[in-house]
Write an enzyme that holds these catalytic residues in place. Structure first.
Site, PDB file in Angstrom:
ATOM      1  N   PRO A   2     -78.492 -22.912  15.344  1.00  0.00           N
ATOM      2  CA  PRO A   2     -78.143 -22.727  13.931  1.00  0.00           C
ATOM      3  C   PRO A   2     -77.310 -23.881  13.394  1.00  0.00           C
ATOM      4  O   PRO A   2     -76.424 -24.402  14.074  1.00  0.00           O
ATOM      5  CB  PRO A   2     -77.339 -21.428  13.942  1.00  0.00           C
ATOM      6  CG  PRO A   2     -77.805 -20.708  15.154  1.00  0.00           C
ATOM      7  CD  PRO A   2     -78.095 -21.772  16.169  1.00  0.00           C
ATOM      8  N   GLU A   3     -77.617 -24.280  12.167  1.00  0.00           N
ATOM      9  CA  GLU A   3     -76.866 -25.334  11.500  1.00  0.00           C
ATOM     10  C   GLU A   3     -75.944 -24.708  10.473  1.00  0.00           C
ATOM     11  O   GLU A   3     -75.834 -23.478  10.384  1.00  0.00           O
ATOM     12  CB  GLU A   3     -77.842 -26.334  10.878  1.00  0.00           C
ATOM     13  CG  GLU A   3     -78.790 -26.949  11.906  1.00  0.00           C
ATOM     14  CD  GLU A   3     -79.758 -27.964  11.315  1.00  0.00           C
ATOM     15  OE1 GLU A   3     -79.494 -28.495  10.214  1.00  0.00           O
ATOM     16  OE2 GLU A   3     -80.805 -28.221  11.947  1.00  0.00           O
TER      17      GLU A   3
END
Length: 283
Positions: A2-3
């Protein structure tokens, strides 16, 4: 992994169940994830009120009444899932316990927050709130791209002597926090900059123009609930849907979406990661 938009989406999803609430009981079902859990973590969490829920780069930070902060890193497959909120923010009943429910926070409100991580690349830690900046995972991280510290003047100065490709420079967490492969590809496409171009060979005006573009891409992704490519889920279990708006990421061989451009999206590998771009529109 996840960013920033995915982590921010999860943080916002946790707010109704956690912020201002008391952890009635913390359940820790194994000694470690990517790294060992801190000593007596369950006891240190139990009875604590969550004063605030923040994000720093790709980490969620829950400030506790004990003057400690719970650091949460989702890793590649970690999920923070909320169930049973009596305020009606979440419609899910408590599910049956799952094999990879490694940490469960039973809130005094009746809500339950579960950290599920099949691959165990995620992490949790407890750190003194006042010493956050010195923590090994947070020390040296650059400014937040949606904050005032990430300005046009800052980015131009930070990159003027960088001989690395612009994509690698933007992925460097010491330069800017939270950016990852997906959103750097999308921002460089919108800016018309080739991902392999050396950062110090890009004009100051083009670098300055990247700042509002990066902010726009991130803001749109957060509004869409992030991008669900494999394991990512929001705190209520729903999928994000920004992946349906990708201009280049994952679109190798597809037509460029710039009006009048007849080129196809290409893919190259940089430092072991795929970069997607249009050879005509990005120079």
């Amino acid at each position: 992994m996840p960013e920033l938009p995915e982590v921010e989406t999860v943080r916002r999803g946790l707010l109704p169940a956690m912020e201002g609430a008391v952890i009635a009981r913390a359940e820790v079902n194994r000694p470690d994830l990517r790294w060992p859990f801190p000593e007596a973590m369950a006891e240190r969490l139990t009875g604590q009120r969550v004063l605030g829920l923040r994000r720093r780069s790709k980490y969620i930070l829950a400030d506790l009444g004990s003057s400690e902060t719970l650091l949460i890193h989702l890793g590649m497959s970690g999920r923070m899932l909320v169930s049973g909120d009596p305020l009606g923010q979440f419609h899910h009943d408590h599910p049956a316990p799952q094999k990879h429910d490694h940490v469960v926070l039973h809130m005094a409100s009746g809500a339950r927050v579960t950290f599920n991580d099949p691959r165990r690349f995620g992490a949790m830690d407890l750190l003194p709130t006042a010493g956050e900046a010195q923590h090994r995972l947070l020390a040296g991280i650059g400014p937040e791209p949606l904050g005032n510290g990430f300005s046009e003047a800052y980015l131009v100065a930070a990159l003027k002597d960088r001989r690395t490709p612009i994509k690698a420079a933007l992925l460097d967490q010491r330069i800017v926090a939270g950016l990852g492969n997906i959103y750097v590809c999308e921002a460089l496409y919108r800016a018309g900059i080739h991902p392999a171009r050396r950062a110090n060979r890009i004009s100051a005006s083009r670098l300055a123009a990247l700042v509002p573009i990066i902010r726009q891409v991130l803001t749109e992704a957060i509004a869409a609930g992030g991008s669900s490519l494999k394991d990512f889920r929001q705190a209520d279990g729903d999928l994000g849907y920004f992946q349906h708006s990708f201009d280049v990421y994952g679109r190798e061989g597809a037509p460029c979406r710039t009006p009048g451009c007849d080129h196809l999206i290409r893919r190259i590998v940089q430092s072991g990661r795929s970069s997607f771009y249009c050879g005509q529109c990005q120079r």
